[in-house]
Design a protein around this motif. Structure first.
Motif: not given
Length: 218
Positions: A22-25, A166-170, A174-192
């Protein structure tokens, strides 16, 4: 934490809750980057180790100053508790965060510390998941999600993004805060693989320790 004075929003970055993505976005809306970087320098430089204990003097200094500064001139760290900001100024901003199942967040926290030798919990994580819970998370009073967004039990954020959706709620936020929907690019995602699990006794301890998080998450 990320603050946009121009768009009047605050994102509370709770560790291991997808906050880096989210920070990156939203990075281009962060209009206090210079102060943010200065804050992190002060936090890292003013640290003293006495009898194998780290004293974060810089963080105490910053937390004290934050109570008196206007929000747009505030010193901000990555993981900053909302209640430390100027409360009158904070009312002018739309505040949100991501909330995650406390058990899943704990496992993510454990494996992050286990794989990063510089992390504060590494020496405990390498002893095993039970030691990490009891000697690091509980004994050292690691912040719960509620610690970041509440003050005397009162929730201070205006909206919650559930990690499970996460994607749906984000997009909704973003529609509220910047008046447009933004798709999230997932970072630091690791499979354990071969993931360790807490035993029943430790799981009950975790549930008691993070009981306020469970109330918010449900």
């Amino acid at each position: 934490m990320l603050i946009s004075k121009r768009n009047k929003f605050i994102f509370v970055h709770i560790d291991k809750n997808g906050g880096t993505s989210i920070r990156n976005s939203l990075n281009k809306y962060h209009d206090r980057k210079g102060i943010f970087l200065l804050s992190n320098k002060i936090d890292k430089i003013f640290r003293v180790k006495i009898f194998n204990r780290n004293f974060l003097l810089g963080r105490y200094i910053l937390n004290f100053l934050k109570k008196f500064l206007k929000i747009e001139n505030n010193f901000l760290s990555y993981h900053h508790r909302l209640k430390l900001l100027n409360k009158n100024q904070m009312k002018k901003y739309f505040k949100f965060c991501v909330i995650r199942n406390p058990i899943d967040r704990f496992y993510s926290l454990y494996y992050h510390n286990l794989s990063h030798k510089h992390s504060s919990g590494f020496i405990f994580a390498k002893k095993g998941i039970s030691k990490f819970l009891n000697e690091f998370v509980i004994k050292k009073k690691i912040y719960s999600q509620a610690d970041y967004i509440t003050d005397n039990g009162k929730i201070l954020v205006d909206d919650l993004i559930l990690f499970d959706r996460l994607d749906k709620d984000y997009k909704r936020v973003t529609k509220k805060i910047i008046k447009k929907k933004i798709s999230l690019i997932h970072l630091n995602k690791k499979k354990i693989n071969n993931k360790q699990k807490l035993n029943h006794k430790d799981l009950q301890k975790l549930k008691r320790y993070f009981r306020e998080d469970f109330k918010i998450y449900k």
